[in-house]
Design an enzyme around this catalytic site. Structure first.
Site, PDB file in Angstrom:
ATOM      1  N   ASN A 105       0.921  -1.073  -0.033  1.00 47.76           N
ATOM      2  CA  ASN A 105       0.089   0.114  -0.176  1.00 47.76           C
ATOM      3  C   ASN A 105       0.975   1.249  -0.070  1.00 47.76           C
ATOM      4  O   ASN A 105       1.426   1.765   1.105  1.00 47.76           O
ATOM      5  CB  ASN A 105      -0.965  -0.101   1.194  1.00 47.76           C
ATOM      6  CG  ASN A 105      -1.667   1.366   1.271  1.00 47.76           C
ATOM      7  OD1 ASN A 105      -1.696   2.000   0.526  1.00 47.76           O
ATOM      8  ND2 ASN A 105      -2.785   1.021   2.200  1.00 47.76           N
TER       9      ASN A 105
ATOM     10  N   CYS B 183      -2.091   5.240   0.552  1.00 49.08           N
ATOM     11  CA  CYS B 183      -3.142   6.159   1.575  1.00 49.08           C
ATOM     12  C   CYS B 183      -2.783   7.409   1.592  1.00 49.08           C
ATOM     13  O   CYS B 183      -1.526   7.914   1.925  1.00 49.08           O
ATOM     14  CB  CYS B 183      -2.708   5.579   2.954  1.00 49.08           C
ATOM     15  SG  CYS B 183      -4.080   5.620   4.048  1.00 49.08           S
TER      16      CYS B 183
ATOM     17  N   THR C  37      -7.109   5.991  -3.265  1.00 48.51           N
ATOM     18  CA  THR C  37      -8.146   7.095  -3.111  1.00 48.51           C
ATOM     19  C   THR C  37      -7.421   8.512  -3.652  1.00 48.51           C
ATOM     20  O   THR C  37      -6.068   8.368  -3.438  1.00 48.51           O
ATOM     21  CB  THR C  37      -8.612   7.403  -1.738  1.00 48.51           C
ATOM     22  OG1 THR C  37      -7.528   7.193  -0.787  1.00 48.51           O
ATOM     23  CG2 THR C  37      -9.564   6.146  -1.575  1.00 48.51           C
TER      24      THR C  37
ATOM     25  N   CYS D  80     -38.961  12.425 -29.206  1.00 44.86           N
ATOM     26  CA  CYS D  80     -38.840  13.647 -28.768  1.00 44.86           C
ATOM     27  C   CYS D  80     -39.829  14.309 -27.864  1.00 44.86           C
ATOM     28  O   CYS D  80     -41.069  14.072 -28.326  1.00 44.86           O
ATOM     29  CB  CYS D  80     -38.617  14.765 -29.927  1.00 44.86           C
ATOM     30  SG  CYS D  80     -38.239  16.241 -29.359  1.00 44.86           S
TER      31      CYS D  80
ATOM     32  N   CYS E 230     -38.709  19.062 -24.834  1.00 47.55           N
ATOM     33  CA  CYS E 230     -38.251  19.759 -23.381  1.00 47.55           C
ATOM     34  C   CYS E 230     -37.392  20.866 -23.675  1.00 47.55           C
ATOM     35  O   CYS E 230     -37.141  21.727 -23.040  1.00 47.55           O
ATOM     36  CB  CYS E 230     -37.636  18.787 -22.711  1.00 47.55           C
ATOM     37  SG  CYS E 230     -36.098  18.098 -23.201  1.00 47.55           S
TER      38      CYS E 230
ATOM     39  N   CYS F  74     -27.279  23.812 -27.011  1.00 51.44           N
ATOM     40  CA  CYS F  74     -26.477  24.193 -27.996  1.00 51.44           C
ATOM     41  C   CYS F  74     -26.592  25.819 -28.242  1.00 51.44           C
ATOM     42  O   CYS F  74     -25.304  26.435 -28.706  1.00 51.44           O
ATOM     43  CB  CYS F  74     -27.283  23.654 -29.417  1.00 51.44           C
ATOM     44  SG  CYS F  74     -26.213  24.029 -30.804  1.00 51.44           S
TER      45      CYS F  74
ATOM     46  N   CYS G 145     -25.681  18.077 -27.286  1.00 51.61           N
ATOM     47  CA  CYS G 145     -27.271  18.010 -27.197  1.00 51.61           C
ATOM     48  C   CYS G 145     -27.556  16.600 -26.813  1.00 51.61           C
ATOM     49  O   CYS G 145     -28.656  16.474 -26.015  1.00 51.61           O
ATOM     50  CB  CYS G 145     -27.917  18.507 -28.552  1.00 51.61           C
ATOM     51  SG  CYS G 145     -27.172  17.704 -29.995  1.00 51.61           S
TER      52      CYS G 145
ATOM     53  N   CYS H 191     -30.032  15.462 -23.822  1.00 45.75           N
ATOM     54  CA  CYS H 191     -31.484  14.816 -23.996  1.00 45.75           C
ATOM     55  C   CYS H 191     -31.731  13.837 -23.099  1.00 45.75           C
ATOM     56  O   CYS H 191     -31.077  12.952 -22.717  1.00 45.75           O
ATOM     57  CB  CYS H 191     -31.501  14.324 -25.151  1.00 45.75           C
ATOM     58  SG  CYS H 191     -32.991  13.737 -25.768  1.00 45.75           S
TER      59      CYS H 191
END
Ligand SMILES: Cc1cc2nc3c(=O)[nH]c(=O)nc-3n(C[C@H](O)[C@H](O)[C@H](O)COP(=O)(O)O)c2cc1C
Ligand code: SF4
Ligand code: SF4
Length: 438
Positions: free
Chosen positions: A131, A134, A200, A341, A344, A351, A395, A399
């Site tokens: 190890n 850490c 980590t 579609c 929304c 865009c 886009c 979506c």
């Protein structure tokens, strides 16, 4: 059914899923439960001089309704005695001879490394993980990431270990370094048998805006903590691929970082991992998650006609190249499926404000198209001006409807041209400069 068994530098396990060194791999009781649930291996919680831990220890990043997309901790290595840990490793190994039991170690002097390597071997461990990762507490004492961040020091300590090791040695790398391959190469030079990554990442997940102290809080103070869980997967995949692609590394890899399901597992395998380690997902959902991981991976391999995970390992490694090799003449554009579609208009906003202003809002009559049942009535419909679309993907990423926006390849009629070729041919006067985007 595809064969899920794996062999990492001589460490065999019935499947690639190992419990990573951490709270779920702290006791024989947990190791038994893990193997009963279907895990292929356990990397024991790091053994060293027993330490005293603090309360509290963990903090999480939530996003929307999703809890713990990232977890951080200021926990140190095992607070149980080496005697207890080695005795329990021996007990677990005896009961599960065909599963992988790996001792994770962290000590300071050459003599102590020799002693702990011998004790791991005597306990019957199948391998040893060093190890060097850490990022809190132990590094202040000259161990953990203090070692992993200095390849020369990591090389020296690994060579001490190799002086006495008779079972495979895995070097666990810290991501808190500029170039992970420098540390991986050091492990190779010292004679290590494999690497594992990532440990980590240094982090502060949040600040309490009443007390002005970040979590986890210990009597009004906090500390830099180690980050893991789903949020770190992209960083881990990048580092795993970098090590897998580096010919100067050339070591088997145990992939770690945000693995929570069979898809994550398949991605780590495709980018060069031979075994996989999981910590946060077990802390969140328990040992049972491995059932879906084994079943899902097996079904995926079957669906691809692969007989074993060896056929998947490293498959995606060569597809990651330097930016300068990518084809400047390859083009794709966004296409909207109006049956799906829902109107929304998130794609339009993204865009318009975040990309290249090439989606228009038109009335359905103007477009003369049929609309699907999910449409909001009377709302304008987004229409991509394909000649202006740069194919950035934004886009399609925002979506909310699956497969509603498809990024579609369109022929440009131009032969492939990489940035490197472009520079050479431009300098030789063979081609004219490509036009800038309007
Ligand atoms: C609370 C906690 C304690 C950990 N303790 C250790 C440890 O003792 N030794 C070690 O090598 N890694 C330790 N880790 C790191 C994990 O083994 C793993 O490298 C990291 O969490 C990334 O995997 P994950 O995203 O699946 O959690 C610990 C992680 C957590 C969350
Ligand atoms: S984001 Fe998707 S669903 Fe929403 S308007 Fe655009 S294409 Fe339609
Ligand atoms: S791919 Fe990018 S440029 Fe093209 S329409 Fe979508 S957001 Fe706009």
């Amino acid at each position: 059914m595809a064969d899920l068994s794996t062999n990492l530098a001589g460490i065999k396990s019935p499947n690639p899923f190992w419990v990573a060194s951490g709270p779920p791999a702290n006791t024989a009781y947990q190791a038994h439960r893990a193997f009963e649930a279907g895990w292929g291996g356990v990397v024991w919680k790091t053994i060293g001089d027993p330490i005293v831990n603090v309360a509290s220890r963990y903090s999480a990043l939530n996003y929307g309704r999703d809890r713990m997309i990232g977890l951080n901790n200021i926990e140190l290595i095992s607070d149980r005695s080496p005697e207890t840990n080695f005795r329990e490793i021996a007990e677990v190994k005896k009961r599960w001879p065909h599963h992988a039991v790996i001792a994770s170690l962290m000590v300071d002097t050459r003599e102590r490394w020799h002693e702990f390597v011998r004790r791991s071997t005597d306990a019957g461990a199948d391998g040893i993980e060093l190890n060097y990762g850490c990022p809190h507490g132990m590094c202040e004492r000259g161990m953990g990431s203090a070692v992993g961040q200095q390849p020369a020091v990591a090389e020296k300590i690994t060579s001490w270990v190799m002086e006495v090791a008779t079972i495979p040695v895995i070097v666990k790398l810290t991501p808190n370094i500029t170039d992970i391959t420098a540390a991986a190469r050091a492990a190779k030079r010292a004679g290590a048998n494999a690497i594992s990554l990532i440990n980590t990442i240094n982090s502060i997940t949040n600040v309490n805006l009443d007390t002005f102290v970040p979590e986890p809080t210990v009597a009004g103070l906090s500390s830099h903590a180690g980050y893991c869980g789903p949020a770190v997967k992209p960083i881990a995949l990048n580092m795993v691929q970098s090590c897998a692609a580096d010919p100067a590394v050339g070591l088997p890899i145990s992939g770690i970082g945000g693995i929570a399901n069979w898809r994550d597992a398949a991605e780590f395998l495709a980018l060069g991992s031979t075994s996989l380690q999981v910590c946060t997902a077990i802390m969140h959902y328990g040992f049972r998650i491995v059932e879906d991981m084994n079943e899902g991976l097996s079904a995926y391999l079957d669906s691809k006609g692969m007989k074993s995970i060896n056929e998947l390992i490293g498959r995606a490694v060569p597809t990651v190249q330097k930016w300068e090799t990518l084809d400047l003449n390859w083009q794709r554009v966004a296409r909207i499926d109006y049956e799906k579609c829902i109107g929304c208009n998130l794609c339009y906003i993204a865009c318009e404000d975040g990309a290249h202003q090439c989606i228009d809002l038109l009335s359905p009559d103007e477009l003369n198209i049929g609309l699907g049942p999910g449409r909001v009535p009377h709302k304008p419909v987004p229409k991509v001006r394909e000649e202006d679309c740069v194919g950035c993907n934004l886009c399609s990423l925002v979506c909310p409807v699956d497969d509603c926006i498809t990024m579609t390849e369109i022929p440009t009629g131009r032969p492939p041209l990489s940035w490197s070729d472009y520079q050479t041919r431009l300098a030789a006067g063979e081609i004219s400069p490509l036009p800038p985007h309007p």
